[in-house]
Design a protein around this motif. Sequence first.
Motif, short mmCIF file in Angstrom:
data_model
loop_
_atom_site.label_atom_id
_atom_site.label_comp_id
_atom_site.label_asym_id
_atom_site.label_seq_id
_atom_site.Cartn_x
_atom_site.Cartn_y
_atom_site.Cartn_z
N PRO A 283 0.80 -1.23 0.00
CA PRO A 283 0.00 0.00 0.00
C PRO A 283 0.83 1.28 0.00
N ALA A 284 2.10 1.19 0.40
CA ALA A 284 2.91 2.41 0.46
C ALA A 284 3.08 3.05 -0.91
N GLY B 292 -1.65 5.30 -4.85
CA GLY B 292 -2.25 6.63 -4.75
C GLY B 292 -3.42 6.59 -3.77
N ASP B 293 -3.92 7.76 -3.38
CA ASP B 293 -4.99 7.83 -2.39
C ASP B 293 -6.24 7.08 -2.83
N ARG B 294 -6.64 7.30 -4.06
CA ARG B 294 -7.86 6.67 -4.57
C ARG B 294 -7.71 5.14 -4.59
N GLN B 295 -6.57 4.68 -5.09
CA GLN B 295 -6.35 3.24 -5.16
C GLN B 295 -6.28 2.64 -3.76
N LEU B 296 -5.70 3.37 -2.83
CA LEU B 296 -5.57 2.89 -1.45
C LEU B 296 -6.95 2.65 -0.84
N LEU B 297 -7.86 3.62 -1.02
CA LEU B 297 -9.21 3.48 -0.45
C LEU B 297 -10.00 2.39 -1.16
N GLU B 298 -9.84 2.30 -2.49
CA GLU B 298 -10.52 1.24 -3.23
C GLU B 298 -10.03 -0.13 -2.79
N ASP B 299 -8.73 -0.24 -2.58
CA ASP B 299 -8.18 -1.51 -2.11
C ASP B 299 -8.69 -1.85 -0.71
N ALA B 300 -8.80 -0.82 0.13
CA ALA B 300 -9.31 -1.04 1.49
C ALA B 300 -10.72 -1.60 1.45
N GLU B 301 -11.57 -1.05 0.59
CA GLU B 301 -12.95 -1.52 0.47
C GLU B 301 -13.00 -2.95 -0.09
N ALA B 302 -12.15 -3.22 -1.09
CA ALA B 302 -12.16 -4.54 -1.72
C ALA B 302 -11.72 -5.62 -0.74
#
Length: 393
Positions: free
Chosen positions: A20-21, A24-34
């Motif tokens: 996750p480091a 990007g911000d958007r991908q990070l949040l999308e990954d968190a939800e997934a």
Amino acid sequence: MQDHGLGQAITVAGDLPCGPAGMGDRQLLEDAEAWEALGRLVDARRVAIAGEVAWRSREQLGEHGLARRQGDRDATDLLARELLISGREARKRTALGLRVRSRLSMQGEELPGRWAHVAAALAAGTISVDAARVIVDALGSIARRADAEELEIAEAALVENAASTSPDLLRVQAEVWQARLDPDGAKPAEDAAHRNRGIKVGIEGPDGITRTVLLTATEETALLRAIFDANRRGVQWKRQPAEDCDDDTEWHEVTEDRTKAQYDHDTLFAIVRAGLGADPDTPSKAPEPEVVIHVDAADLANREGCGWIDGVLGRISIPSVERLECAGRTRLVVTGKDGEPLHLGRKKRRFSRAQRRALAARDGGCAFPGCRAPVAWTEAHHIAWWKRDGRSD
């Protein structure tokens, strides 16, 4: 855990690296939800399996139960040993799993269990395990006293809300449903909480720290919160890096650099030490906590329903409201049918020094039959209810 189990887990997860480091911000949040969605499905499966293991290991089966045949005492020990998880985690899984477990008919067909709405939403991944526990625990505590149809309506409504509500807010909604379905159930719930109260001092660790578990009912929880809040007033706090992680922060006192947890710990034990050696006739200079109780005027007059304490989730019965009002350690807020405040009770209602000395000389300690508590540990109290029986002192 067996190697093939780990391989299956990796296959399900897609064998994707966790980095996750670099996102990007958007991908990070999308990954968190997934991954949260995947985690819910995994948790639901864990709970279902633990519930089935617990069912096949139930006490009624004796030595023929699954856990006993594997050489373990019960399902908790079996799961903890096989999965290398803590006993606490194993107990949590089995407790929820038994409650949402489906049944088999004589023809081998799967039938819904007791909490069908919770089980279906949990299996589909639409609600979390935490939300499922909130619903089952709240409604399960009143199931024997509530109407079955209304209980199912409440379950369906809470499951629907859980899909878009955090477990903390869901717990508040569940409390409202409890009060609606079981308006006179505060006393049984209070009695159960009283039975479950306790304190357990653990074994001292190699670092000198002992983990103590304190289980408190609503009244004592409110008193603790009020004590801590009263002593924190006027204290300045600042955020500093946490001891175990420079990238995380925690609140510290500005002057002595204690964390909030350390400050509350010191407050509690300062009060304990003061109480052990205090003269009951000497007024304390420490900030006095205030516990505020809200109660409906009609409920108070009819002696039915329940009251609520500021800052604490949980109802208290009307008899307990009357007792706390009489003791003079709380402030009672009486409200009308639309929630408007009608009366703000007294916070202080003390016995004089001469009265306390006379009581000490007469009783020599606690006046309750069979109780040997010394004078310093006791409180002066009215024989008759202060307000209900027309007292004016």
